[in-house]
Write an enzyme that holds these catalytic residues in place. Sequence first.
Site, PDB file in Angstrom:
ATOM      1  N   HIS A  62       0.824  -1.211   0.000  1.00 20.36           N
ATOM      2  CA  HIS A  62       0.000   0.000   0.000  1.00 20.36           C
ATOM      3  C   HIS A  62       0.856   1.258   0.000  1.00 20.36           C
ATOM      4  CE1 HIS A  62      -2.693  -2.819   2.537  1.00 20.36           C
ATOM      5  NE2 HIS A  62      -3.019  -2.938   1.265  1.00 20.36           N
ATOM      6  N   LYS A  72       5.919   5.891   7.133  1.00 19.53           N
ATOM      7  CA  LYS A  72       5.456   4.907   8.109  1.00 19.53           C
ATOM      8  C   LYS A  72       6.626   4.484   8.993  1.00 19.53           C
ATOM      9  CE  LYS A  72       1.741   2.886   5.364  1.00 19.53           C
ATOM     10  NZ  LYS A  72       1.244   1.672   4.698  1.00 19.53           N
ATOM     11  N   TYR A 132       1.998   0.532  13.826  1.00 20.21           N
ATOM     12  CA  TYR A 132       2.719   1.464  12.959  1.00 20.21           C
ATOM     13  C   TYR A 132       2.116   2.856  13.019  1.00 20.21           C
ATOM     14  CZ  TYR A 132      -0.872   0.478   9.405  1.00 20.21           C
ATOM     15  OH  TYR A 132      -2.059   0.339   8.730  1.00 20.21           O
ATOM     16  N   ASP A 169      -6.404  -6.551  -1.590  1.00 20.44           N
ATOM     17  CA  ASP A 169      -4.987  -6.731  -1.930  1.00 20.44           C
ATOM     18  C   ASP A 169      -4.806  -7.681  -3.113  1.00 20.44           C
ATOM     19  OD1 ASP A 169      -4.200  -4.929  -0.029  1.00 20.44           O
ATOM     20  OD2 ASP A 169      -3.608  -6.438   1.455  1.00 20.44           O
TER      21      ASP A 169
END
Length: 177
Positions: A62, A72, A132, A169
């Site tokens: 992503h 991230k 995250y 996905d």
Amino acid sequence: MEFRELPVSGSYLIRLKPVSDARGFFARAFCEEGFTERGLCAQFIQTNLAYTRRAGTIRGLHYQVPPHEEVKLVRCIRGAVWDVCVDLRADSPTYGQWTGTELSSENRDMLYVPAGCAHGYQTLRDDTEVLYSVSSPYAPACERGIRWDDPAFGIEWKYGGEVILSDKDASWKGYRL
């Protein structure tokens, strides 16, 4: 904290430097100064927790496009993952390259994923949790993804069993370099 630059430009493996005694250890898990002195983003606006039931599950790959590109900072707090960063920045010296590292509750390492890179991971154990932080809010209109097995990148995933994907996905298209 120890910062080790990875093969994708601007990505880092961040390792704790624990101070141990008979009680256990203490370590700095985040330090704004350590990030800013390397020119890294140190402003994270949201922290997410993902729990995954089965080993072999891939979440990703992503990314978000401008104006909501995101940095991230990823840590596995339970279990283990093979964490991957793919450089999609056309002006980067490592454009089209990927790097991967194992993050686990035992090694306590973090992966710093720069803006403009796709990110994803595959769980290596059942009942894995990943925490995250992101630098930009989730913006559905800016969300993008690439296939986990896109031949343009040749990512080497570490889990040898069945691959489990969400419908979303599984539907990502190949990427044109």
